[in-house]
Scaffold this active site. Structure first.
Site, PDB file in Angstrom:
ATOM      1  N   LYS A   1      86.286  33.085  27.081  1.00 42.64           N
ATOM      2  CA  LYS A   1      85.348  34.175  26.771  1.00 42.64           C
ATOM      3  C   LYS A   1      84.431  34.437  27.965  1.00 42.64           C
ATOM      4  O   LYS A   1      83.924  33.512  28.578  1.00 42.64           O
ATOM      5  CB  LYS A   1      84.513  33.783  25.548  1.00 42.64           C
ATOM      6  CG  LYS A   1      83.586  34.869  24.989  1.00 42.64           C
ATOM      7  CD  LYS A   1      82.191  34.845  25.585  1.00 42.64           C
ATOM      8  CE  LYS A   1      81.407  33.593  25.268  1.00 42.64           C
ATOM      9  NZ  LYS A   1      80.943  33.548  23.892  1.00 42.64           N
TER      10      LYS A   1
ATOM     11  N   ARG B   1      79.132  35.530  16.011  1.00 39.98           N
ATOM     12  CA  ARG B   1      79.337  34.095  15.739  1.00 39.98           C
ATOM     13  C   ARG B   1      78.033  33.329  15.932  1.00 39.98           C
ATOM     14  O   ARG B   1      77.791  32.316  15.279  1.00 39.98           O
ATOM     15  CB  ARG B   1      80.495  33.532  16.527  1.00 39.98           C
ATOM     16  CG  ARG B   1      80.477  33.633  18.044  1.00 39.98           C
ATOM     17  CD  ARG B   1      79.669  32.544  18.678  1.00 39.98           C
ATOM     18  NE  ARG B   1      80.087  32.228  20.030  1.00 39.98           N
ATOM     19  CZ  ARG B   1      79.261  31.727  20.922  1.00 39.98           C
ATOM     20  NH1 ARG B   1      77.974  31.554  20.649  1.00 39.98           N
ATOM     21  NH2 ARG B   1      79.705  31.412  22.130  1.00 39.98           N
TER      22      ARG B   1
ATOM     23  N   GLN C   1      70.664  40.644  18.493  1.00 41.37           N
ATOM     24  CA  GLN C   1      70.753  39.300  17.940  1.00 41.37           C
ATOM     25  C   GLN C   1      69.740  39.101  16.820  1.00 41.37           C
ATOM     26  O   GLN C   1      70.040  38.481  15.794  1.00 41.37           O
ATOM     27  CB  GLN C   1      70.530  38.277  19.053  1.00 41.37           C
ATOM     28  CG  GLN C   1      70.964  36.879  18.697  1.00 41.37           C
ATOM     29  CD  GLN C   1      72.432  36.791  18.329  1.00 41.37           C
ATOM     30  OE1 GLN C   1      72.769  36.582  17.170  1.00 41.37           O
ATOM     31  NE2 GLN C   1      73.303  36.961  19.303  1.00 41.37           N
TER      32      GLN C   1
ATOM     33  N   GLY D   1      67.876  31.611  21.857  1.00 38.77           N
ATOM     34  CA  GLY D   1      67.760  32.327  23.118  1.00 38.77           C
ATOM     35  C   GLY D   1      68.085  31.509  24.349  1.00 38.77           C
ATOM     36  O   GLY D   1      68.507  32.041  25.370  1.00 38.77           O
ATOM     37  N   ALA D   2      67.885  30.186  24.282  1.00 38.34           N
ATOM     38  CA  ALA D   2      68.080  29.336  25.469  1.00 38.34           C
ATOM     39  C   ALA D   2      69.546  28.941  25.590  1.00 38.34           C
ATOM     40  O   ALA D   2      69.975  27.931  25.048  1.00 38.34           O
ATOM     41  CB  ALA D   2      67.185  28.102  25.378  1.00 38.34           C
ATOM     42  N   ASP D   3      70.299  29.753  26.323  1.00 40.33           N
ATOM     43  CA  ASP D   3      71.721  29.468  26.540  1.00 40.33           C
ATOM     44  C   ASP D   3      72.030  29.272  28.013  1.00 40.33           C
ATOM     45  O   ASP D   3      73.179  29.332  28.436  1.00 40.33           O
ATOM     46  CB  ASP D   3      72.588  30.583  25.959  1.00 40.33           C
ATOM     47  CG  ASP D   3      72.277  31.942  26.571  1.00 40.33           C
ATOM     48  OD1 ASP D   3      71.364  32.036  27.417  1.00 40.33           O
ATOM     49  OD2 ASP D   3      72.950  32.926  26.200  1.00 40.33           O
TER      50      ASP D   3
ATOM     51  N   LYS E   1      65.801  29.178  30.512  1.00 36.30           N
ATOM     52  CA  LYS E   1      65.411  29.966  29.342  1.00 36.30           C
ATOM     53  C   LYS E   1      64.739  29.054  28.312  1.00 36.30           C
ATOM     54  O   LYS E   1      65.281  28.006  27.955  1.00 36.30           O
ATOM     55  CB  LYS E   1      66.632  30.632  28.702  1.00 36.30           C
ATOM     56  CG  LYS E   1      67.251  31.735  29.539  1.00 36.30           C
ATOM     57  CD  LYS E   1      68.409  32.385  28.782  1.00 36.30           C
ATOM     58  CE  LYS E   1      69.043  33.506  29.557  1.00 36.30           C
ATOM     59  NZ  LYS E   1      70.163  34.135  28.810  1.00 36.30           N
TER      60      LYS E   1
END
Length: 311
Positions: free
Chosen positions: A67, A111, A139, A222-224, A228
């Site tokens: 992905k 997802r 989101q 949010g922290a990906d 962040k």
């Protein structure tokens, strides 16, 4: 090779069926039945954007998935979605490409929101006077929509950075059946809410430890990527119980990573969602606990949602 457009993908989307697949994927991941290489991160400072590349393979499956997911946060001002991307399925027997899903980032968003619903099932307190949403983007909307099937409360507080965005979100949420309060002050939201979902790409804490009341559950999505953070390290340390999608990812670049790396979580047990799901129990033990779910997004989630679309 099958090529699906965004509309064709959304036409095939079944939230309940895919939620079950996601739960199976979380369990398989925690039981070490998944190959999931480290996430690749790209940053584009000049465009206020980032991109991650995730992949995964569930042992015994006939396919694996790669992905590419981008977030370009100035896009809405240009009439474009902030989320972009696609997913690709390959044969695990021959390596041949089987399908390209031109989802424009929607499958990642969906997802993630469904993972938030799973976290709420495991962590939400019984008595909820109001739900809080930090953020006003896609989101935030999807998390609110899928939370409706888990939480009966229809009182809502929403925090955003602009009155215009807040008013647009108000109209959306009212159409979904919520009574809406908007605020530019996140602490005000936290005073009223027992379930809070944080959905922004912020690099500065929006919520502080002093803001959070006993009995609150927070799902942070949010922290990906490194840098962040929506919650202060002290708030993370204040949590009584912490739920993770991945110990490895969350401690490296998730919401808890700063607190973990500063040694603030040495007294905490960090539990993966898959382990809790496998036991078939609630994560929350009482309505006075502060619980936190840190969702960084897993390649196995992409594997499972593609499986649901192609079924």
């Amino acid at each position: 090779m099958l090529i699906l457009s965004k509309q064709q993908i959304l036409d095939k989307f079944d939230a309940d069926a895919i939620t079950l697949l996601l739960k199976e994927g979380f369990i398989a991941y925690s039981q070490q039945q998944v190959q999931m290489p480290p996430v690749q991160h790209l940053l584009f400072g000049q465009a206020n954007g980032d991109c991650c590349i995730k992949s995964g393979y569930l042992q015994g499956d006939s396919q694996f998935v790669v992905k590419v997911s981008g977030g370009f946060y100035d896009n809405p001002a240009q009439g474009l979605s902030s989320n972009q991307g696609l997913m690709m399925a390959f044969s695990a027997l021959t390596g041949e490409p089987q399908a390209i899903l031109l989802d424009e980032g929607w499958l990642t968003a969906l997802r993630t929101a469904l993972a938030g619903r799973i976290a709420a099932e495991l962590c939400a307190p019984k008595h909820i006077n109001a739900i809080g949403i930090i953020g006003t983007g896609m989101q935030a909307r999807l998390h609110l929509m899928y939370l409706k099937s888990v939480v009966a409360c229809r009182q809502l507080w929403v925090w955003g950075r602009s009155e215009t965005a807040l008013e647009e979100f108000r109209q959306y949420a009212e159409n979904e059946g919520f009574e809406v309060n908007t605020t530019l002050n996140a602490a005000e939201l936290a005073r009223h809410c027992q379930v809070i979902i944080t959905t922004t790409p912020s690099r500065e804490p929006i919520l502080q430890a002093v803001d959070i009341q006993p009995g609150t559950h927070i799902t942070a999505v949010g922290a990906d990527g490194v840098g962040k953070h929506e919650l202060s390290p002290e708030l993370i340390a204040k949590a009584d119980k912490i739920l993770l999608d991945s110990w490895a990812q969350c401690t490296e670049f998730g919401e808890i990573s700063q607190a973990f790396q500063q040694g603030l979580l040495t007294a905490h047990t960090l539990t993966e969602i898959g382990s809790v799901l496998a036991q078939g129990i609630s994560f929350r033990e009482n309505d006075q606990q502060i619980t936190l779910a840190d969702l960084t997004g897993l390649g196995i989630q992409d594997v499972q949602i593609v499986k649901g679309i192609l079924a």
